[in-house]
Write an enzyme that holds these catalytic residues in place. Structure first.
Site, PDB file in Angstrom:
ATOM      1  N   CYS A 191      35.564  43.464  45.673  1.00 28.64           N
ATOM      2  CA  CYS A 191      35.615  42.265  46.487  1.00 28.64           C
ATOM      3  C   CYS A 191      36.686  42.421  47.552  1.00 28.64           C
ATOM      4  CB  CYS A 191      35.943  41.049  45.609  1.00 28.64           C
ATOM      5  SG  CYS A 191      34.904  40.906  44.153  1.00 28.64           S
ATOM      6  N   GLY A 237      38.506  44.479  42.206  1.00 26.11           N
ATOM      7  CA  GLY A 237      38.586  45.668  41.373  1.00 26.11           C
ATOM      8  C   GLY A 237      37.695  45.570  40.154  1.00 26.11           C
TER       9      GLY A 237
END
Length: 616
Positions: free
Chosen positions: A2, A82
């Site tokens: 993201c 992550g």
């Protein structure tokens, strides 16, 4: 994967102008939208705002962010970029402690762990991450970054306000944060680039959360701590035990990083690193009755122009074909033309927000754009050379004697095109040497290290802190620009911790490059691939590409408004362009020689113009 962003100022009340600040968060999301094409969200309270764009990999239905948890005494909110590869084990532990979950996301595991155990919970995470976490009980905002710096996280302070983002462009979406470069920034570009000093964002007043660092912002101050640092320890395992443990760590890391709610793939070059990752993935998927997608990269007509040399001794394709047959994968040969990689030179700057590795980066960006037609998650063999001693400078007597970055020993090639007055003003040699010396002084060593082993540690540490991070940045930006999540199982911190302390005679037994890794891979690969001599990421050898660069650079210099023109000596450039196509040894790493210098200067010009940078 993201993109995250936000701001924090304990002396403001953002709720008084709620629509204005929600719009700012939306603009920060928009700036980083390519990192998260599958969704976006915002959170705003009186002193803090969080923004998130999402690439959906885990918990496709309920994994939206920001994630907010409320208790009677506190409210916590998190944005996270992550993956946490041990999330299942951690979640099981938290459930036994009484935690409750409304999603199946790793984001909620992090937040629940924090709310039960505090900031030290970060030490339990095995993964890659950049995290921003708000806690109403302490009225603090905390930033975390993973141990090796796989995921980016930048920040700046403006008007007593913390502003942070996954990418620098996200910071520029905040009112009053503008792109400015001073002499230090120019040194970063010309003396160190495409690397950059860790902790710095090149632009004036833009900083980077360091790998393994935790930054907590309170009302009147910021607390900076490290939850992880690389350490030196005596290595007590025998050679046999070292091989066995390395093999276990490798396989465990790859299996952990296969965690995904959508199909995964691998990059496959036919070298030992990517082939090991591919073999493990293919074997695991076969147990589930599934076939692995694999991808290899090359340049159109490269077989016509390729010439074997000490850096690239052989072409990849025959080894790729052998590996595909062995692992029984569904393979895709991807090719890039001169025009395609040239066009992507500027997109690569858009992705990195900085001049970068020229066509070494632009071609990777192009290839990633093609992989996303098939998969949104891929595992790569990146980082093995930095960890296991694969580069020539690990083995070169010259690197032991030269007190400079071993991948960029001389400043002369970097100054070949620059204006003499700029060279004199920047004092590039001093800047680069100071950066080198800072890292040497940081290198963890043991009292019992011999001078030779101490120097080997220094070279290894330099690679981990500089060269590996440059390649990790390349992998993150080129993949995320295309909505692709690229994972690096060889950069598991457990592997780095262990291998850093393995003596050289075990890492390279009988002077075999990456011999330990090869022995650890026994039984996983055909011998021809397991013991294949290293050949790095491919590049084009087509002289037409070089001509394309030269023509474009001449056009740039003919325009009096080109921002790079005052920084270059036009006479030097024309002499350079008229010289033979072999421009000597690479000026950065193994792949960036004369043509890449031309491409880099084109990137610098584009960067100065596109970002409307003010030089002071």
């Amino acid at each position: 994967m993201c993109g995250i962003a936000g701001f924090f100022n304990p002396d403001r009340n953002y709720k008084e102008e709620e629509s204005k600040w929600l719009h700012v968060l939306d603009e920060m999301n928009h700036a980083q939208r390519r990192r998260g094409p599958d969704g976006r969200g915002t959170y705003l309270n009186s002193i803090c705002g969080l923004a998130h764009v999402r690439l959906a990999i885990i918990d496709l239905m309920t994994g939206q962010q920001p994630l907010i948890k409320k208790r009677p005494e506190r409210e916590c909110a998190i944005v996270f970029n992550g993956e946490i590869y041990n999330m299942k084990e951690l979640k099981a532990e938290l459930l036994l402690e009484g935690a409750s979950f409304q999603t199946t996301s790793d984001t909620e595991v992090i937040l629940e762990g924090y709310m039960l155990h505090g900031k030290d919970y970060i030490k339990k995470l095995n993964g890659i991450f950049a995290i921003a976490l708000w806690d109403s009980a302490s009225r603090e905002l905390t930033l975390f970054r993973d141990r090796l710096g796989v995921k980016p996280l930048f920040y700046t302070l403006t008007d007593n306000t913390l502003v942070f983002a996954s990418e620098i462009k996200g910071l520029f979406a905040y009112p009053g944060v503008t792109p400015v470069i001073d002499r230090e920034g120019l040194c970063e570009i010309f003396a160190l680039g495409p690397a950059k000093s860790y902790g710095k964002g090149v632009f004036k007043d833009i900083l980077e959360v360091l790998p393994g660092q935790c930054l907590t912002f309170h009302k009147h101050f910021c607390t900076k701590t490290f939850y992880w640092k690389l350490e030196s320890h005596p290595h007590e395992d025998s050679m046999e035990e070292t091989i066995q443990k390395t093999a276990w760590l490798l396989e465990d890391s790859v299996k952990k990083q296969m965690l995904s709610d959508i199909p995964i793939s691998t990059f496959l070059s036919g070298g030992v690193d990517s082939s090991l990752v591919t073999a493990i993935c293919a074997k695991e998927l076969k147990k589930q009755g599934r076939m692995l997608n694999t991808f290899s990269f090359d340049f159109k007509d490269n077989n016509k122009y390729f010439q074997s040399n000490s850096f690239q001794p052989s072409e990849d394709r025959p080894f790729v074909e052998q590996m595909v047959s062995f692992a029984k994968t569904s393979h895709h040969f991807l090719e890039c033309s001169n025009e395609e990689q040239f066009e992507c030179l500027y997109k690569a700057v858009d992705a990195r927000d900085l001049p970068c590795m020229a066509d070494v980066e632009s071609s990777m960006l192009y290839f990633c754009s093609k992989v996303t037609d098939y998969n949104k998650v891929t595992l790569t063999g990146e980082c093995a050379d930095e960890i296991f001693g694969g580069y020539p400078w690990f083995h070169s007597p010259e690197a032991f004697k030269t007190h400079a970055f071993p991948w960029s020993k001389s400043m002369k090639p970097r100054q070949a095109l620059l204006d003499d007055s700029l060279i004199q003003e920047l004092r590039m040699e001093e800047y680069a040497h100071a950066a080198y010396e800072r890292t040497i002084l940081e290198t963890p060593a043991l009292i019992e290290d011999t001078p030779e082993e101490k120097r080997r540690r220094e070279i290894s540490y330099l690679n981990l802190r500089w060269f590996m991070v440059t390649l990790l940045d390349r992998m993150d930006r080129t993949s995320m620009y295309n909505g692709l999540e690229a994972r690096v199982p060889l950069a598991d911190h457990r592997i780095v911790e262990y291998i850093f302390n393995v003596p050289w005679e075990m890492k390279c037994p009988n002077q075999i490059v990456k011999g330990l890794l090869r022995h650890a891979g026994e039984g996983l690969l055909p011998k021809e691939i397991l013991w294949r001599r290293k050949s790095p990421y491919p590049k084009t050898y087509d002289p037409a590409y070089e001509k394309l660069l030269a023509t474009r650079l001449k056009e740039v210099l003919s325009d009096s408004n080109s921002p790079i023109r005052p920084l270059l000596d036009t006479k030097k450039v024309h002499v350079f362009l008229d010289s033979p196509s072999d421009y000597g040894k690479p000026w950065y790493g193994q792949l960036m020689a004369g043509p890449q210098m031309l491409a880099y200067m084109l990137q610098v010009n584009y960067w100065l113009e596109k970002y409307d940078i003010r030089i002071i």
